[in-house]
Design an enzyme around this catalytic site. Structure first.
Site, PDB file in Angstrom:
ATOM      1  N   ARG A  81       9.370  -2.294   6.894  1.00 19.71           N
ATOM      2  CA  ARG A  81       9.962  -3.518   7.440  1.00 19.71           C
ATOM      3  C   ARG A  81       8.818  -4.403   7.949  1.00 19.71           C
ATOM      4  O   ARG A  81       8.315  -4.227   9.042  1.00 19.71           O
ATOM      5  CB  ARG A  81      10.923  -3.180   8.587  1.00 19.71           C
ATOM      6  CG  ARG A  81      11.487  -4.404   9.311  1.00 19.71           C
ATOM      7  CD  ARG A  81      12.441  -5.181   8.449  1.00 19.71           C
ATOM      8  NE  ARG A  81      13.627  -4.400   8.116  1.00 19.71           N
ATOM      9  CZ  ARG A  81      14.540  -4.792   7.220  1.00 19.71           C
ATOM     10  NH1 ARG A  81      14.373  -5.951   6.565  1.00 19.71           N
ATOM     11  NH2 ARG A  81      15.593  -4.030   6.960  1.00 19.71           N
ATOM     12  N   GLN A 106      19.012  -1.363  -3.810  1.00 21.01           N
ATOM     13  CA  GLN A 106      18.662  -2.747  -3.502  1.00 21.01           C
ATOM     14  C   GLN A 106      17.148  -2.935  -3.539  1.00 21.01           C
ATOM     15  O   GLN A 106      16.392  -2.121  -3.045  1.00 21.01           O
ATOM     16  CB  GLN A 106      19.196  -3.127  -2.118  1.00 21.01           C
ATOM     17  CG  GLN A 106      18.745  -4.502  -1.657  1.00 21.01           C
ATOM     18  CD  GLN A 106      19.529  -5.009  -0.484  1.00 21.01           C
ATOM     19  OE1 GLN A 106      20.754  -5.120  -0.549  1.00 21.01           O
ATOM     20  NE2 GLN A 106      18.852  -5.329   0.613  1.00 21.01           N
ATOM     21  N   ARG A 111       8.820  -0.879  -4.074  1.00 15.88           N
ATOM     22  CA  ARG A 111       8.460  -0.832  -2.655  1.00 15.88           C
ATOM     23  C   ARG A 111       8.624   0.562  -2.054  1.00 15.88           C
ATOM     24  O   ARG A 111       8.193   0.810  -0.919  1.00 15.88           O
ATOM     25  CB  ARG A 111       9.290  -1.849  -1.861  1.00 15.88           C
ATOM     26  CG  ARG A 111      10.778  -1.529  -1.836  1.00 15.88           C
ATOM     27  CD  ARG A 111      11.581  -2.555  -1.075  1.00 15.88           C
ATOM     28  NE  ARG A 111      12.969  -2.104  -0.955  1.00 15.88           N
ATOM     29  CZ  ARG A 111      13.770  -2.389   0.060  1.00 15.88           C
ATOM     30  NH1 ARG A 111      13.318  -3.137   1.051  1.00 15.88           N
ATOM     31  NH2 ARG A 111      15.005  -1.944   0.097  1.00 15.88           N
ATOM     32  N   HIS A 189       7.999 -10.067  -0.785  1.00 13.95           N
ATOM     33  CA  HIS A 189       8.856 -10.243   0.397  1.00 13.95           C
ATOM     34  C   HIS A 189       7.980 -10.448   1.646  1.00 13.95           C
ATOM     35  O   HIS A 189       7.962  -9.621   2.560  1.00 13.95           O
ATOM     36  CB  HIS A 189       9.744  -9.011   0.556  1.00 13.95           C
ATOM     37  CG  HIS A 189      10.956  -9.208   1.415  1.00 13.95           C
ATOM     38  ND1 HIS A 189      10.909  -9.821   2.650  1.00 13.95           N
ATOM     39  CD2 HIS A 189      12.247  -8.853   1.213  1.00 13.95           C
ATOM     40  CE1 HIS A 189      12.120  -9.825   3.176  1.00 13.95           C
ATOM     41  NE2 HIS A 189      12.948  -9.254   2.323  1.00 13.95           N
ATOM     42  N   ASP A 234      19.201 -17.232   4.983  1.00  9.64           N
ATOM     43  CA  ASP A 234      18.931 -16.417   3.796  1.00  9.64           C
ATOM     44  C   ASP A 234      19.221 -17.300   2.583  1.00  9.64           C
ATOM     45  O   ASP A 234      20.331 -17.338   2.078  1.00  9.64           O
ATOM     46  CB  ASP A 234      19.806 -15.169   3.794  1.00  9.64           C
ATOM     47  CG  ASP A 234      19.389 -14.164   2.730  1.00  9.64           C
ATOM     48  OD1 ASP A 234      18.486 -14.484   1.928  1.00  9.64           O
ATOM     49  OD2 ASP A 234      19.958 -13.056   2.700  1.00  9.64           O
ATOM     50  N   GLU A 294       9.199 -16.015   0.660  1.00 10.73           N
ATOM     51  CA  GLU A 294       9.084 -14.990  -0.366  1.00 10.73           C
ATOM     52  C   GLU A 294       9.069 -15.624  -1.758  1.00 10.73           C
ATOM     53  O   GLU A 294      10.084 -16.129  -2.223  1.00 10.73           O
ATOM     54  CB  GLU A 294      10.260 -14.018  -0.253  1.00 10.73           C
ATOM     55  CG  GLU A 294      10.549 -13.564   1.178  1.00 10.73           C
ATOM     56  CD  GLU A 294      11.905 -12.904   1.312  1.00 10.73           C
ATOM     57  OE1 GLU A 294      12.408 -12.339   0.317  1.00 10.73           O
ATOM     58  OE2 GLU A 294      12.488 -12.966   2.409  1.00 10.73           O
TER      59      GLU A 294
END
Length: 320
Positions: A81, A106, A111, A189, A234, A294
């Protein structure tokens, strides 16, 4: 694809007398990371787990540019995170059915996979400003069995992280190494660190159409020259004509995010309630000190035929 005008700039061989960047591999297992430090003090840290950049310091090593949660998992137990996670081969929740990525979690597997450190190269430009380039690789043969079953396609990824005195360049090269074509999405991200989100303006998106995920994925157009964040955001901005998105804080330019062969940008901040609801987001009011800008290719799909290559990425300039 491969033949394009704006490829990431090449690195030149350093002179014999020039001091070189120091590169070290520290830690063991899933916690291993590569740390590169320029003679002038700037540094970058990249976990082999996810090839996630978890720190980037400019200004002689005094200024941290990336936000990292105090509860970020750095032991390989889950995606990190904060920092710069690499999203591939699907962005967000995958299509429910009928697509090769439908069985993936997702944001895909890049990652949450362990990457291989391929080595470094150093350079020196005409102004004696040194750089160091770190390359990381992820290949279908090195995937965990679960990811390989979910996406049984042959590919190769090379992720290049180039640290310069005032910038960080991150570029992904995707190659189709199999006999079948495949489609993918890709995103960096990036969590940028700011002092006060209420004083932040994001420029460079005027007139751009975006999908607002907070408003039931409805479509809108950016009508103001500066985007101010006053609540959960978002948004997926697509087909952006200009290549630079700028972050200004309290009237002072803080970051320029320059896209290379990518047309989409996601702007994200969880704000109060969502930040509290995420177990690995800490402190709870950390949303005040970060904004995600991003870059990626996420509206639609990129398609690669056998042997084809896609390359895209970003250069983030720290303007302090």
């Amino acid at each position: 694809m491969v033949d394009r005008a704006n490829r990431p700039s090449a690195l030149h061989a350093p002179s014999a007398a020039a001091p070189e960047a120091q590169v070290d591999i520290v830690g063991t297992g899933a916690s291993s990371k590569v740390i590169a430090t320029l003679p002038s003090g700037e540094s970058v840290e990249v976990l082999l787990y996810g090839a996630t950049v978890v720190s980037w310091k400019s200004n002689g090593g005094k200024t941290e540019n990336l936000w990292l949660s105090e509860k970020a998992a750095l032991d390989g137990s889950k995606a990190v995170r904060g920092g710069i996670p690499v999203v591939f081969p699907v962005f967000g929740p995958p299509p429910k059915s009928g697509h090769p990525t439908s069985s993936l979690p997702q944001h895909g597997f890049a990652r949450t996979s362990r990457w291989e450190f391929l080595g470094k190269s150093t350079s020196e430009d005409a102004l004696d400003s040194q750089s160091v380039k770190l390359d990381f690789g992820l290949y279908s043969s090195g995937l965990a069995e679960e990811a390989r079953r979910a996406w049984p396609l042959d590919f190769g990824l090379v992720y290049s992280v180039t640290l310069s005195k005032d910038s960080l360049q991150t570029v992904v090269n995707v190659r189709n190494e199999g006999n079948k074509s495949f489609e993918f999405q890709f995103l960096l991200h990036t969590y940028l660190k700011v002092k006060d989100i209420s004083k932040v303006a994001i420029n460079g998106l005027l007139g751009v159409t975006y999908i607002d995920k907070v408003l039931n994925a409805s479509t809108h157009q950016q009508s103001e020259s500066s985007l101010h964040i006053t609540g959960e955001i978002d948004r997926v901005y697509g087909s952006i004509p200009q290549d630079t998105t700028s972050v200004v804080e309290d009237g002072t330019s803080r970051f320029d995010v320059v896209r290379d062969n990518l047309q989409d940008t996601v702007i994200w901040n969880p704000w109060i309630e969502k930040a509290k609801a995420m177990g690995d987001f800490s402190p709870d009011d950390g949303y005040k000190n970060m904004v995600c800008v991003e870059v990626g290719a996420v509206k639609g799909w990129q398609k690669l035929e056998k042997g084809e290559v896609f390359e895209g990425g970003q250069t983030i300039k720290s303007l302090l």
